[in-house]
Design a protein around this motif. Sequence first.
Motif, PDB file in Angstrom:
ATOM      1  N   VAL A   1       4.988  11.929  10.119  1.00 49.46           N
ATOM      2  CA  VAL A   1       5.462  12.195  11.488  1.00 49.46           C
ATOM      3  C   VAL A   1       5.405  10.905  12.307  1.00 49.46           C
ATOM      4  O   VAL A   1       6.350  10.576  13.027  1.00 49.46           O
ATOM      5  CB  VAL A   1       4.632  13.323  12.146  1.00 49.46           C
ATOM      6  N   LEU A   2       4.315  10.167  12.192  1.00 52.41           N
ATOM      7  CA  LEU A   2       4.189   8.888  12.904  1.00 52.41           C
ATOM      8  C   LEU A   2       5.218   7.883  12.407  1.00 52.41           C
ATOM      9  O   LEU A   2       5.928   7.244  13.181  1.00 52.41           O
ATOM     10  CB  LEU A   2       2.798   8.297  12.686  1.00 52.41           C
ATOM     11  N   LYS A   3       5.273   7.750  11.105  1.00 56.88           N
ATOM     12  CA  LYS A   3       6.118   6.754  10.460  1.00 56.88           C
ATOM     13  C   LYS A   3       7.596   6.962  10.741  1.00 56.88           C
ATOM     14  O   LYS A   3       8.360   6.015  10.894  1.00 56.88           O
ATOM     15  CB  LYS A   3       5.793   6.895   8.984  1.00 56.88           C
ATOM     16  N   ASN A   4       8.006   8.215  10.859  1.00 54.95           N
ATOM     17  CA  ASN A   4       9.420   8.532  11.086  1.00 54.95           C
ATOM     18  C   ASN A   4       9.788   8.620  12.554  1.00 54.95           C
ATOM     19  O   ASN A   4      10.910   8.977  12.893  1.00 54.95           O
ATOM     20  CB  ASN A   4       9.781   9.839  10.367  1.00 54.95           C
ATOM     21  N   GLY A   5       8.837   8.304  13.427  1.00 58.03           N
ATOM     22  CA  GLY A   5       9.136   8.259  14.855  1.00 58.03           C
ATOM     23  C   GLY A   5       9.254   9.621  15.514  1.00 58.03           C
ATOM     24  O   GLY A   5       9.820   9.737  16.594  1.00 58.03           O
ATOM     25  N   ARG A   6       8.707  10.652  14.903  1.00 52.46           N
ATOM     26  CA  ARG A   6       8.790  11.994  15.484  1.00 52.46           C
ATOM     27  C   ARG A   6       7.562  12.355  16.298  1.00 52.46           C
ATOM     28  O   ARG A   6       7.524  13.411  16.920  1.00 52.46           O
ATOM     29  CB  ARG A   6       8.989  13.036  14.383  1.00 52.46           C
TER      30      ARG A   6
ATOM     31  N   MET B   1       0.847  -1.179   0.000  1.00 50.27           N
ATOM     32  CA  MET B   1       0.000   0.000   0.000  1.00 50.27           C
ATOM     33  C   MET B   1       0.890   1.239   0.000  1.00 50.27           C
ATOM     34  O   MET B   1       1.968   1.232   0.584  1.00 50.27           O
ATOM     35  CB  MET B   1      -0.863  -0.015   1.278  1.00 50.27           C
ATOM     36  N   GLY B   2       0.445   2.292  -0.631  1.00 52.41           N
ATOM     37  CA  GLY B   2       1.183   3.547  -0.625  1.00 52.41           C
ATOM     38  C   GLY B   2       0.839   4.384   0.602  1.00 52.41           C
ATOM     39  O   GLY B   2      -0.216   4.208   1.219  1.00 52.41           O
ATOM     40  N   VAL B   3       1.723   5.305   0.934  1.00 56.26           N
ATOM     41  CA  VAL B   3       1.512   6.179   2.087  1.00 56.26           C
ATOM     42  C   VAL B   3       0.264   7.037   1.881  1.00 56.26           C
ATOM     43  O   VAL B   3      -0.537   7.222   2.803  1.00 56.26           O
ATOM     44  CB  VAL B   3       2.758   7.063   2.337  1.00 56.26           C
ATOM     45  N   GLY B   4       0.071   7.548   0.673  1.00 60.34           N
ATOM     46  CA  GLY B   4      -1.100   8.370   0.388  1.00 60.34           C
ATOM     47  C   GLY B   4      -2.397   7.605   0.553  1.00 60.34           C
ATOM     48  O   GLY B   4      -3.378   8.114   1.105  1.00 60.34           O
ATOM     49  N   GLU B   5      -2.402   6.367   0.078  1.00 54.81           N
ATOM     50  CA  GLU B   5      -3.596   5.527   0.211  1.00 54.81           C
ATOM     51  C   GLU B   5      -3.906   5.262   1.679  1.00 54.81           C
ATOM     52  O   GLU B   5      -5.060   5.343   2.105  1.00 54.81           O
ATOM     53  CB  GLU B   5      -3.401   4.210  -0.536  1.00 54.81           C
ATOM     54  N   LEU B   6      -2.862   4.946   2.467  1.00 54.61           N
ATOM     55  CA  LEU B   6      -3.069   4.689   3.891  1.00 54.61           C
ATOM     56  C   LEU B   6      -3.585   5.940   4.589  1.00 54.61           C
ATOM     57  O   LEU B   6      -4.521   5.869   5.386  1.00 54.61           O
ATOM     58  CB  LEU B   6      -1.781   4.201   4.560  1.00 54.61           C
ATOM     59  N   ALA B   7      -2.996   7.088   4.287  1.00 48.58           N
ATOM     60  CA  ALA B   7      -3.446   8.344   4.899  1.00 48.58           C
ATOM     61  C   ALA B   7      -4.920   8.584   4.590  1.00 48.58           C
ATOM     62  O   ALA B   7      -5.690   8.974   5.480  1.00 48.58           O
ATOM     63  CB  ALA B   7      -2.587   9.506   4.411  1.00 48.58           C
ATOM     64  N   ASP B   8      -5.339   8.341   3.355  1.00 49.82           N
ATOM     65  CA  ASP B   8      -6.748   8.509   2.977  1.00 49.82           C
ATOM     66  C   ASP B   8      -7.649   7.556   3.751  1.00 49.82           C
ATOM     67  O   ASP B   8      -8.700   7.949   4.253  1.00 49.82           O
ATOM     68  CB  ASP B   8      -6.946   8.268   1.474  1.00 49.82           C
TER      69      ASP B   8
ATOM     70  N   THR C   1      -3.599  13.414   7.319  1.00 50.54           N
ATOM     71  CA  THR C   1      -2.824  13.946   6.203  1.00 50.54           C
ATOM     72  C   THR C   1      -1.569  13.094   6.000  1.00 50.54           C
ATOM     73  O   THR C   1      -1.063  12.489   6.963  1.00 50.54           O
ATOM     74  CB  THR C   1      -2.396  15.403   6.450  1.00 50.54           C
ATOM     75  N   PRO C   2      -1.061  13.045   4.779  1.00 49.40           N
ATOM     76  CA  PRO C   2       0.204  12.339   4.549  1.00 49.40           C
ATOM     77  C   PRO C   2       1.338  12.898   5.414  1.00 49.40           C
ATOM     78  O   PRO C   2       2.200  12.156   5.864  1.00 49.40           O
ATOM     79  CB  PRO C   2       0.475  12.557   3.065  1.00 49.40           C
TER      80      PRO C   2
END
Length: 82
Positions: free
Chosen positions: A34-39, A16-23, A28-29
Amino acid sequence: MPIVIDIDVMIARRKMGVGELADRVGITPANLAVLKNGRAKAVRFSTLGALCAALDCQPGDLLRWEPGEAEGEPSALADQRA
């Protein structure tokens, strides 16, 4: 931070793409990044639930604890030992 977020792993497994998951999750992507990068400093249970639903996984598939402490953050375990 000793909590590691493995969203990338699940995204890759689900092809799955990041944009699809965000939708699908309704964020928002940029916030997903921010979540994905651990920030992220926190995540709402509703967001975690939506991520699990979209990725067909359990919270433990997305979050794991690694021992150690980040710079400037006191260790709760060290406080208990003292």
